[in-house]
Design an enzyme around this catalytic site. Sequence first.
Site, short mmCIF file in Angstrom:
data_model
loop_
_atom_site.label_atom_id
_atom_site.label_comp_id
_atom_site.label_asym_id
_atom_site.label_seq_id
_atom_site.Cartn_x
_atom_site.Cartn_y
_atom_site.Cartn_z
N LYS A 54 0.85 -1.20 0.00
CA LYS A 54 0.00 0.00 0.00
C LYS A 54 0.89 1.25 0.00
O LYS A 54 0.65 2.21 -0.74
CB LYS A 54 -0.94 0.00 1.22
CG LYS A 54 -2.05 -1.05 1.12
CD LYS A 54 -2.83 -1.23 2.41
CE LYS A 54 -3.81 -2.39 2.30
NZ LYS A 54 -4.54 -2.71 3.52
N GLN A 98 -4.28 -1.03 9.70
CA GLN A 98 -4.28 -2.40 9.18
C GLN A 98 -4.84 -3.37 10.22
O GLN A 98 -4.46 -3.34 11.39
CB GLN A 98 -2.84 -2.79 8.79
CG GLN A 98 -2.73 -4.12 8.07
CD GLN A 98 -3.39 -4.14 6.69
OE1 GLN A 98 -3.54 -3.11 6.03
NE2 GLN A 98 -3.82 -5.30 6.26
N ASP A 121 -10.89 3.10 4.04
CA ASP A 121 -11.16 1.66 4.04
C ASP A 121 -12.66 1.39 3.87
O ASP A 121 -13.06 0.29 3.52
CB ASP A 121 -10.74 1.05 5.38
CG ASP A 121 -9.46 0.24 5.29
OD1 ASP A 121 -9.20 -0.34 4.22
OD2 ASP A 121 -8.73 0.17 6.29
N1 GUN Z 1 -6.78 -6.49 6.72
C1 GUN Z 1 -7.13 -7.29 5.69
N2 GUN Z 1 -7.70 -6.58 4.70
C2 GUN Z 1 -7.72 -5.30 5.12
C3 GUN Z 1 -8.17 -4.09 4.52
O1 GUN Z 1 -8.70 -4.04 3.41
N3 GUN Z 1 -7.99 -2.96 5.28
C4 GUN Z 1 -7.45 -2.99 6.52
N4 GUN Z 1 -7.33 -1.84 7.18
N5 GUN Z 1 -7.02 -4.10 7.09
C5 GUN Z 1 -7.15 -5.23 6.38
#
Ligand code: GUN
Length: 305
Positions: A54, A98, A121
Amino acid sequence: MSAEIISGTEMRAAILEELASEVEAMKAKYGKVPGLVTILVGENPASVSYVTLKVKTALKLGFHEIQDNQPESITEEALLDLIEQYNQDPNIHGILVQLPLPKHISEEKIIYAIDPDKDVDGFHPVNLGRMVIGGEDGGFLPCTPAGIQEMIVRSGTETSGAEVVVVGRSNIVGKPIAIMMGQKGRGANSTVTMVHTRTRDLAEHCRRADILIVAAGVPGLVKPDWIKPGATVIDVGVNRVGTSSTGKAILSGDVDFAEACKVAGKITPVPGGVGPMTIALLMKNTVRSAWMALENKSSAAYVCR
Ligand code: GUN
């Protein structure tokens, strides 16, 4: 028959190219770029690899990117304070924490603490509520479901009137994509069935699907005789089924890919399918959030570009 492969990697490249032009336009108009903070608590290897990707993508697009790594031992209170600091920071348009978080921290409390207008998100209940209500005033869509819908559209699959079967009912994928596919609008207007572990005769439901979306987290769950010939199959599963000789995780989806290719019309691979799209849509949400902030609009009043 061999299914057409829907490449998330190629679609991501196209979306990122579109976003790079938007970042240039933003710089020219406001002298600003989108700002994204990625907060990683602890060192869960899967989370580290997702966050690294990311961050890399955000930097490549020219975002103002802060990678805020915190120790596993951070308290819930300290994490809430940190989020509030980014909520107040005008140069930050997107806050990503995350998941999963360590057990001593409530994920719910953390998600609720993020300003909905920075919740790129799309996990905050305000954004989920706006998504359910639908229409042009929607908030941020959760990235994986938004990526799935974008893939279906870009693959040329007809959704209007189509039978969509969603396997799985998670808050992050199953529930939102089921609602999104049933809404009015682009890439939607489908008739949706959501199935799960308690569903009687899972296979029979799947066989009706013109579009089969599988987010169960069970490697190889969907067998080729569960697939309607010519259907579009979206495999959201990312299961670590082993480790290569070089120490890299070997990934497998929820669909028996090699066999499914002989029946499906179109199918997403794992890796290289839904995963890259999730990141592309995160970037898209962040660019949208930045436009909103620069044009003094709340997401509730902002018409999607
Ligand atoms: N953990 C697994 N997928 C995601 C996601 O799309 N966003 C976040 N913040 N954590 C995750």
